[in-house]
Design a protein around this motif. Structure first.
Motif, short mmCIF file in Angstrom:
data_model
loop_
_atom_site.label_atom_id
_atom_site.label_comp_id
_atom_site.label_asym_id
_atom_site.label_seq_id
_atom_site.Cartn_x
_atom_site.Cartn_y
_atom_site.Cartn_z
N HIS A 123 0.82 -1.23 0.00
CA HIS A 123 0.00 0.00 0.00
C HIS A 123 0.84 1.26 0.00
O HIS A 123 0.36 2.35 -0.29
CB HIS A 123 -0.97 -0.01 1.18
CG HIS A 123 -0.33 0.12 2.54
ND1 HIS A 123 0.17 1.31 3.03
CD2 HIS A 123 -0.11 -0.80 3.52
CE1 HIS A 123 0.67 1.12 4.25
NE2 HIS A 123 0.51 -0.16 4.56
N ASP A 124 2.16 1.14 0.31
CA ASP A 124 3.01 2.32 0.38
C ASP A 124 3.94 2.46 -0.83
O ASP A 124 4.86 3.27 -0.81
CB ASP A 124 3.83 2.32 1.68
CG ASP A 124 4.70 1.09 1.84
OD1 ASP A 124 4.58 0.14 1.02
OD2 ASP A 124 5.51 1.05 2.79
N ASP A 126 4.65 3.79 -4.34
CA ASP A 126 4.07 4.82 -5.22
C ASP A 126 5.18 5.48 -6.04
O ASP A 126 5.85 6.39 -5.58
CB ASP A 126 3.33 5.86 -4.37
CG ASP A 126 2.57 6.84 -5.25
OD1 ASP A 126 2.66 6.77 -6.49
OD2 ASP A 126 1.86 7.69 -4.67
N SER A 128 4.42 6.91 -8.90
CA SER A 128 3.68 7.77 -9.84
C SER A 128 4.36 9.14 -9.89
O SER A 128 4.97 9.55 -8.89
CB SER A 128 2.23 7.91 -9.39
OG SER A 128 2.16 8.54 -8.12
N ARG A 133 0.27 4.15 -9.40
CA ARG A 133 0.39 3.97 -7.95
C ARG A 133 0.22 2.47 -7.61
O ARG A 133 -0.64 1.82 -8.20
CB ARG A 133 -0.67 4.80 -7.25
CG ARG A 133 -0.52 4.81 -5.75
CD ARG A 133 -1.58 5.67 -5.09
NE ARG A 133 -1.45 5.59 -3.65
CZ ARG A 133 -2.36 6.03 -2.78
NH1 ARG A 133 -3.47 6.63 -3.24
NH2 ARG A 133 -2.19 5.89 -1.49
N PHE A 134 0.99 1.95 -6.73
CA PHE A 134 0.99 0.56 -6.20
C PHE A 134 1.70 -0.44 -7.12
O PHE A 134 1.99 -1.55 -6.70
CB PHE A 134 -0.43 0.02 -5.92
CG PHE A 134 -1.26 0.89 -5.03
CD1 PHE A 134 -0.80 1.23 -3.76
CD2 PHE A 134 -2.50 1.37 -5.44
CE1 PHE A 134 -1.56 2.04 -2.92
CE2 PHE A 134 -3.26 2.17 -4.61
CZ PHE A 134 -2.79 2.51 -3.36
N SER A 142 0.81 -5.08 -9.51
CA SER A 142 0.57 -4.45 -8.21
C SER A 142 0.02 -5.45 -7.20
O SER A 142 0.33 -5.36 -6.02
CB SER A 142 -0.36 -3.25 -8.34
OG SER A 142 -1.53 -3.61 -8.99
N ALA A 204 -8.28 4.34 -0.40
CA ALA A 204 -7.39 4.01 -1.54
C ALA A 204 -7.63 2.59 -2.04
O ALA A 204 -7.55 2.33 -3.25
CB ALA A 204 -5.94 4.18 -1.12
#
Ligand code: ADE
Length: 273
Positions: A123-124, A126, A128, A133-134, A142, A204
């Motif tokens: 979940h942390d 990133d 991007s 993200r993920f 992911s 999220a």
């Protein structure tokens, strides 16, 4: 030994009483309480050969009829990735099971429940806007899927534990009767301990059931090397402002009992399968 491969002679090729050709199962947890009495049970059943490698102790032997290598990953994704990598490369495990506690994230997931992962993600993570993200950059993934058969066997062991001992455990520990959930477990290098923190995770990743600090790292390494893996987590807290106290009391009073009960049923069923 601090570096290099470990010979089959050192490992003992599956422990006393096991067929030499049997590759062992890797079993790991972050903290000793999360392993329960597994190493003592191994010592009583087959004896234990302990090999120190990369500052961790790997306990090799047979427990509940299954040849295993049991170790502690310690806390966090790097620790978990390093440990599972050693299990794969130095100990030649044929599959990996992670057991431990987690914070409940899903609205139906309460303290004392059990979550078996169908999939795991960080979940942390990133990177991007370079990557979504993920998503693990350059791997293009992911969510890492747990091995279906292994996760089914783990969930069946959890269901048997709940049917046979769930009511008694709930009465003993003052929790509600445990429920078994299956779905997404999310991992990150934070202990989540605030209402805002857990709410942000729910926003999220609305299908997340539980949050912890190792599972997705293990699942990623196992994916990269084609090794089946599964993760089971008992819910110690709900990742909110009460999480630190709830975590500590669950870890010290309850986690080992759950882990013992689940792993015993899981390993015994593997022996007869
Ligand atoms: N493991 C158990 N509870 C947790 C939490 N709240 N956050 C991260 N990991 C955990």
């Amino acid at each position: 030994m601090s570096t290099g491969a470990i010979s089959r002679a050192q490992i003992g090729a599956g422990g006393a009483g096991a067929p030499v050709s049997h590759r062992p199962l890797g079993i790991l947890a972050a903290l000793p309480q999360e392993l329960g009495d597994l190493i003592e049970a191994m010592r009583a059943e087959s004896g234990v050969r302990t090999i120190t490698h990369g500052q961790r102790d790997y306990h090799v032997g047979t427990v509940h009829g299954a040849p295993c290598v049991v170790t502690l990953a310690r806390v966090g994704k790097v620790a978990a990735a390093a440990t599972v990598s050693a299990l794969i490369h130095a100990f030649d495990v044929d599959a990996v099971v992670f057991t431990g506690v987690a914070g409940g994230v899903g609205s139906e997931v309460r303290v004392g429940d059990i979550v078996v992962a169908n999939a795991l993600m960080q979940h942390d993570l990133d990177a991007s806007p370079l990557f979504p993200r993920f998503e693990v950059p350059l791997l293009g993934v992911s969510r890492f899927t747990a091995d279906g058969a292994l996760a089914d066997q783990l969930a069946a062991a959890c269901e048997r534990f709940v049917a046979e001992e769930g009511a008694a455990s709930a009465a003993r520990f003052g929790t509600r009767e445990p429920r078994v959930h299956r779905g997404l477990i999310i991992s990150g290098d934070q202990f989540v301990a605030s209402a805002t923190g857990v709410e942000a995770l729910r926003d999220a990743l609305p299908d997340a059931l539980a949050v912890e600090m190792e599972g997705a790292a293990i699942a990623q390494v196992c994916y990269e090397y084609g090794v089946p893996c599964a993760v089971v987590r008992t819910i110690s807290d709900t990742a909110d402002d009460h999480a630190p106290q709830s975590f500590v009391s669950f870890l010290t009073e309850i986690a080992g009992t759950y882990s013992n009960a689940i792993l015993k049923r899981f390993l015994e069923a593997r022996r007869v399968a």
